[in-house]
Design an enzyme around this catalytic site. Structure first.
Site, mmCIF file in Angstrom:
data_model
loop_
_atom_site.group_PDB
_atom_site.id
_atom_site.type_symbol
_atom_site.label_atom_id
_atom_site.label_comp_id
_atom_site.label_asym_id
_atom_site.label_seq_id
_atom_site.Cartn_x
_atom_site.Cartn_y
_atom_site.Cartn_z
ATOM 1 N N CYS A 27 -58.370 -18.133 -36.257
ATOM 2 C CA CYS A 27 -59.205 -17.515 -37.311
ATOM 3 C C CYS A 27 -60.669 -17.858 -37.065
ATOM 4 C CB CYS A 27 -58.849 -18.131 -38.654
ATOM 5 S SG CYS A 27 -57.403 -17.411 -39.360
ATOM 6 N N ARG A 51 -63.443 -25.013 -34.834
ATOM 7 C CA ARG A 51 -62.041 -25.389 -34.606
ATOM 8 C C ARG A 51 -61.814 -25.978 -33.215
ATOM 9 N NH1 ARG A 51 -58.091 -21.243 -37.326
ATOM 10 N NH2 ARG A 51 -56.882 -23.132 -37.572
ATOM 11 N N PRO A 52 -62.584 -27.005 -32.866
ATOM 12 C CA PRO A 52 -62.399 -27.666 -31.562
ATOM 13 C C PRO A 52 -61.071 -28.433 -31.531
ATOM 14 C CG PRO A 52 -63.922 -28.894 -32.914
ATOM 15 C CD PRO A 52 -63.590 -27.655 -33.686
ATOM 16 N N ILE A 53 -60.717 -28.926 -30.353
ATOM 17 C CA ILE A 53 -59.494 -29.746 -30.272
ATOM 18 C C ILE A 53 -59.824 -31.112 -29.669
ATOM 19 C CG2 ILE A 53 -57.849 -27.828 -30.188
ATOM 20 C CD1 ILE A 53 -57.760 -28.153 -27.132
ATOM 21 N N ASP A 54 -61.026 -31.605 -29.986
ATOM 22 C CA ASP A 54 -61.453 -32.908 -29.436
ATOM 23 C C ASP A 54 -60.513 -34.036 -29.844
ATOM 24 O OD1 ASP A 54 -62.829 -31.960 -31.860
ATOM 25 O OD2 ASP A 54 -63.499 -34.019 -32.035
ATOM 26 N N ARG A 99 -54.981 -20.091 -31.822
ATOM 27 C CA ARG A 99 -55.399 -21.492 -31.726
ATOM 28 C C ARG A 99 -54.218 -22.397 -31.403
ATOM 29 N NH1 ARG A 99 -58.558 -25.440 -33.177
ATOM 30 N NH2 ARG A 99 -57.741 -27.248 -34.279
ATOM 31 N N LYS A 101 -45.295 -19.829 -41.430
ATOM 32 C CA LYS A 101 -45.974 -19.543 -40.152
ATOM 33 C C LYS A 101 -46.331 -20.845 -39.454
ATOM 34 C CE LYS A 101 -50.568 -18.682 -40.172
ATOM 35 N NZ LYS A 101 -51.344 -19.564 -39.293
ATOM 36 N N ASN A 102 -46.868 -21.832 -40.248
ATOM 37 C CA ASN A 102 -47.414 -23.037 -39.630
ATOM 38 C C ASN A 102 -46.353 -24.059 -39.239
ATOM 39 O OD1 ASN A 102 -49.851 -21.829 -39.748
ATOM 40 N ND2 ASN A 102 -50.556 -22.912 -41.582
ATOM 41 N N ASP A 156 -56.131 -23.520 -47.474
ATOM 42 C CA ASP A 156 -55.610 -22.151 -47.345
ATOM 43 C C ASP A 156 -55.498 -21.467 -48.692
ATOM 44 O OD1 ASP A 156 -53.298 -23.346 -44.849
ATOM 45 O OD2 ASP A 156 -55.365 -22.685 -44.677
ATOM 46 N N ARG A 187 -51.250 -11.158 -39.156
ATOM 47 C CA ARG A 187 -51.036 -12.409 -38.409
ATOM 48 C C ARG A 187 -50.157 -13.363 -39.200
ATOM 49 N NH1 ARG A 187 -55.863 -15.655 -37.468
ATOM 50 N NH2 ARG A 187 -54.226 -16.985 -36.612
HETATM 51 C C1 EPZ Z 1 -53.887 -26.112 -39.532
HETATM 52 O O1 EPZ Z 1 -55.071 -25.800 -38.831
HETATM 53 C C2 EPZ Z 1 -53.335 -24.805 -40.064
HETATM 54 N N1 EPZ Z 1 -53.026 -23.930 -38.957
HETATM 55 C C3 EPZ Z 1 -54.380 -24.153 -40.973
HETATM 56 O O2 EPZ Z 1 -53.828 -22.954 -41.492
HETATM 57 C C4 EPZ Z 1 -54.649 -25.114 -42.126
HETATM 58 O O3 EPZ Z 1 -55.670 -24.562 -42.936
HETATM 59 C C5 EPZ Z 1 -55.129 -26.464 -41.577
HETATM 60 O O4 EPZ Z 1 -54.169 -26.977 -40.635
HETATM 61 C C6 EPZ Z 1 -55.260 -27.507 -42.669
HETATM 62 O O5 EPZ Z 1 -53.988 -27.762 -43.219
HETATM 63 C C7 EPZ Z 1 -51.862 -24.100 -38.296
HETATM 64 O O6 EPZ Z 1 -51.083 -24.990 -38.576
HETATM 65 C C8 EPZ Z 1 -51.581 -23.111 -37.198
HETATM 66 P P1 EPZ Z 1 -56.950 -29.313 -38.625
HETATM 67 P P2 EPZ Z 1 -55.725 -26.894 -37.854
HETATM 68 O O7 EPZ Z 1 -56.715 -29.694 -37.207
HETATM 69 O O8 EPZ Z 1 -54.676 -27.719 -37.276
HETATM 70 C C9 EPZ Z 1 -61.533 -29.929 -37.438
HETATM 71 C C10 EPZ Z 1 -53.775 -20.648 -41.875
HETATM 72 O O9 EPZ Z 1 -54.454 -19.891 -42.570
HETATM 73 N N2 EPZ Z 1 -60.981 -30.453 -36.186
HETATM 74 O O10 EPZ Z 1 -56.332 -30.120 -39.698
HETATM 75 O O11 EPZ Z 1 -56.671 -26.187 -36.972
HETATM 76 C C11 EPZ Z 1 -61.162 -28.465 -37.645
HETATM 77 O O12 EPZ Z 1 -62.112 -27.634 -37.030
HETATM 78 C C12 EPZ Z 1 -54.435 -21.729 -41.054
HETATM 79 O O13 EPZ Z 1 -52.515 -20.612 -41.791
HETATM 80 C C13 EPZ Z 1 -61.874 -30.946 -35.231
HETATM 81 O O14 EPZ Z 1 -63.077 -30.935 -35.428
HETATM 82 O O15 EPZ Z 1 -56.531 -27.793 -38.876
HETATM 83 C C14 EPZ Z 1 -61.176 -28.327 -39.139
HETATM 84 O O16 EPZ Z 1 -62.492 -28.123 -39.591
HETATM 85 C C15 EPZ Z 1 -55.935 -21.695 -41.207
HETATM 86 N N3 EPZ Z 1 -61.378 -31.416 -34.063
HETATM 87 C C16 EPZ Z 1 -60.681 -29.681 -39.618
HETATM 88 O O17 EPZ Z 1 -60.921 -30.605 -38.539
HETATM 89 C C17 EPZ Z 1 -60.022 -31.458 -33.801
HETATM 90 O O18 EPZ Z 1 -59.615 -31.916 -32.721
HETATM 91 C C18 EPZ Z 1 -59.187 -29.681 -39.937
HETATM 92 O O19 EPZ Z 1 -58.530 -29.196 -38.800
HETATM 93 C C19 EPZ Z 1 -59.133 -30.967 -34.796
HETATM 94 C C20 EPZ Z 1 -59.632 -30.485 -35.978
#
Ligand code: EPZ
Length: 446
Positions: free
Chosen positions: A116, A121-124, A92, A22-23, A307, A421
């Site tokens: 989820c 889950r911000p995108i800062d 997201r 999926k990812n 995960d 999903r």
């Molecule tokens: C990806 O999420 C995956 N989703 C997640 O899988 C996976 O758990 C995660 O990476 C870790 O490998 C997809 O690829 C669609 P991060 P992502 O950006 O990109 C915080 C599943 O079940 N953060 O590495 O959202 C964030 O909130 C899903 O398939 C910020 O604060 O993960 C999190 O707490 C769940 N600001 C942490 O960092 C940002 O700009 C890691 O986030 C970006 C992230």
């Protein structure tokens, strides 16, 4: 809305073929925005998030056909560069279109991402990087959209403050057609990022991992179309592996990727779970003997993936002794715990001593809601019994489905759209392994 009715306990036995990741599939669909030529993706999982992501790119000028496990994406019309709220907010990953839209059209309007319910889950980190490349991005809280624009994205040197899987991918997608070279540091190492890179290289992108957690992207004028086969889904494999061991069963997995699951296999072996290498892409997972409690701390790749944390906690309810599961990536990923406790699990929330939580945890410390916990202590083994449970996020959903399969009696699972999903034909595949699962309308009386 639908629910599952599950009769347990069942020992799961048989064969499963792992579907496409999926990812990776979601990001490859986003990457198709970087070219007007045809893109063909093979081994795409038939899951809800893929259908939503195809809807997103269709709002951005694409036409797609999704049959069996093949997606064909072609240019359909000019790009409106706006992702409607009711589509984008359901996924997201839709925020990742920022990169391709800015680099090709100089503008993008996207809703604040959803996904989820496992944290803010911000995108800062994505936005900081794009601003360094010359984008101006503002969030308008009156309409709930990010408004982004740029004359031309310029290559830049960007160091992520903390690991971000999709943040790395967003900036990767932004750099490919940008003016000049982009160097990304402290990038994510997840293997799904490498699969996306391989696909982009098939399209003609000039990308390479140039060192530990470093990537160089040389901007080029244009990408061509490509055909690419998505890698199998590691999270699916871990889910079915745990299903085999937790249910006292025996499941042979095809399209297995053991070499990407080292952290999981080490923990499974330590806990007394069995696995056998049948061949390079086939692994048999099975219950061997009494399980022992094993602590895990989640971490970005190559660590124990976040995960896998929820299904692992379920497995530990079947293990003798006390185990601690410490979640360091997301700030609210224990939504399944209260549901497992309804089924008889003995789980307490704990707060491990952490010297500097602001840097130790992958999420932004300020995003952490007051009173949440980052770890649980599981006392086992416990015989789980039936309950009415509600699913809040994708991996919690798979975990609770497994719990009702190994638990005794008739259980009812609500919120199963969360499982749809990310898991292809979930009840069909578990039924083929011997599970007793019926999908009915939520208001059906049975
Ligand atoms: C990806 O999420 C995956 N989703 C997640 O899988 C996976 O758990 C995660 O990476 C870790 O490998 C997809 O690829 C669609 P991060 P992502 O950006 O990109 C915080 C599943 O079940 N953060 O590495 O959202 C964030 O909130 C899903 O398939 C910020 O604060 O993960 C999190 O707490 C769940 N600001 C942490 O960092 C940002 O700009 C890691 O986030 C970006 C992230």
């Amino acid at each position: 809305m639908e629910k599952f009715i599950v009769d347990g306990p069942t020992r799961l036995k048989g064969d499963v073929t792992i579907a496409g990741a999926k990812n990776v599939a979601l990001k490859a669909i986003v990457a198709s925005l970087l070219t007007d030529e045809e893109v063909i993706l093979e081994n795409v999982p038939q899951i809800r998030d893929v259908h939503v992501m195809l809807e997103v790119v269709e709002h951005l000028g694409k036409h797609s056909v999704f049959e069996k496990s093949r997606v064909v994406i072609r240019k359909n019309s000019s790009c409106a560069c706006t992702v409607p709220l009711e589509v984008g907010a359901r996924l997201r990953t839709s925020s990742m279109v920022l990169g391709p839209l800015l680099t090709r059209y100089g503008k993008a309007i996207i809703p604040n991402p959803g996904g989820c319910r496992i944290g803010a889950r911000p995108i800062d980190r994505h936005i900081e990087g794009l601003k360094k490349m010359g984008a101006s991005i503002t969030y308008d809280s009156t309409d709930g959209y990010f408004h982004a624009q740029t004359k031309k994205l310029e290559g830049a040197e960007i160091t992520f403050e903390k690991n971000t899987h999709t943040g790395t991918e967003t900036l990767l997608l932004a750099g490919i057609l940008a003016q000049g070279k982009t160097i990304l540091r402290n990038v994510a190492e997840e293997v799904e990022v490498d699969d996306l890179i391989r696909f982009l290289q098939h399209m003609g992108a000039n990308i390479k991992r140039s060192g530990v957690r470093e990537m160089i992207i040389e901007g080029i004028p244009k990408l061509h179309g490509a055909t690419y086969t998505i890698m199998p889904d590691r999270n699916e494999e871990v889910t079915f592996a745990i299903a085999a061991v937790a249910s006292l069963g025996d499941i042979t997995i095809h399209n297995s990727q053991r070499h990407y699951l080292t952290a999981f296999l080490n923990a499974l072996t330590k806990a007394g779970g069995g696995y056998e290498e049948i061949d390079r892409t086939t692994t048999r997972y099975f219950y061997k003997d009494h399980l022992h409690a094993v602590d895990v701390v989640t971490a970005p790749y190559p660590g124990f993936m976040t995960d896998w944390q929820a299904p692992w906690a379920l497995l530990m309810t079947q293990a003798k002794g006390e185990s601690v599961v410490h979640e360091t990536v997301f700030e609210n990923r224990f939504t399944y715990v209260e549901e497992l406790k309804k089924m008889g699990a003995h789980i307490a929330y704990v707060d491990p001593e952490v010297k500097n939580p602001k840097t130790f945890y992958n999420f932004n410390w300020k995003d952490r809601p007051f009173g949440t916990h980052q770890a649980i202590r599981i006392m086992g083994p416990t015989n789980l019994h039936n309950a009415v449970v509600t699913i809040n996020d994708l991996r919690a959903g798979a975990t609770l489905l497994l719990a009702t399969i190994i638990g005794s009696g008739k259980s009812y699972l609500y919120g199963i759209e969360q499982i749809d999903r990310g898991y292809e034909h979930v009840e069909k595949r578990f039924t083929a392994l011997g599970a007793h699962i019926v999908r009915v309308k939520e208001d059906a009386v049975s």
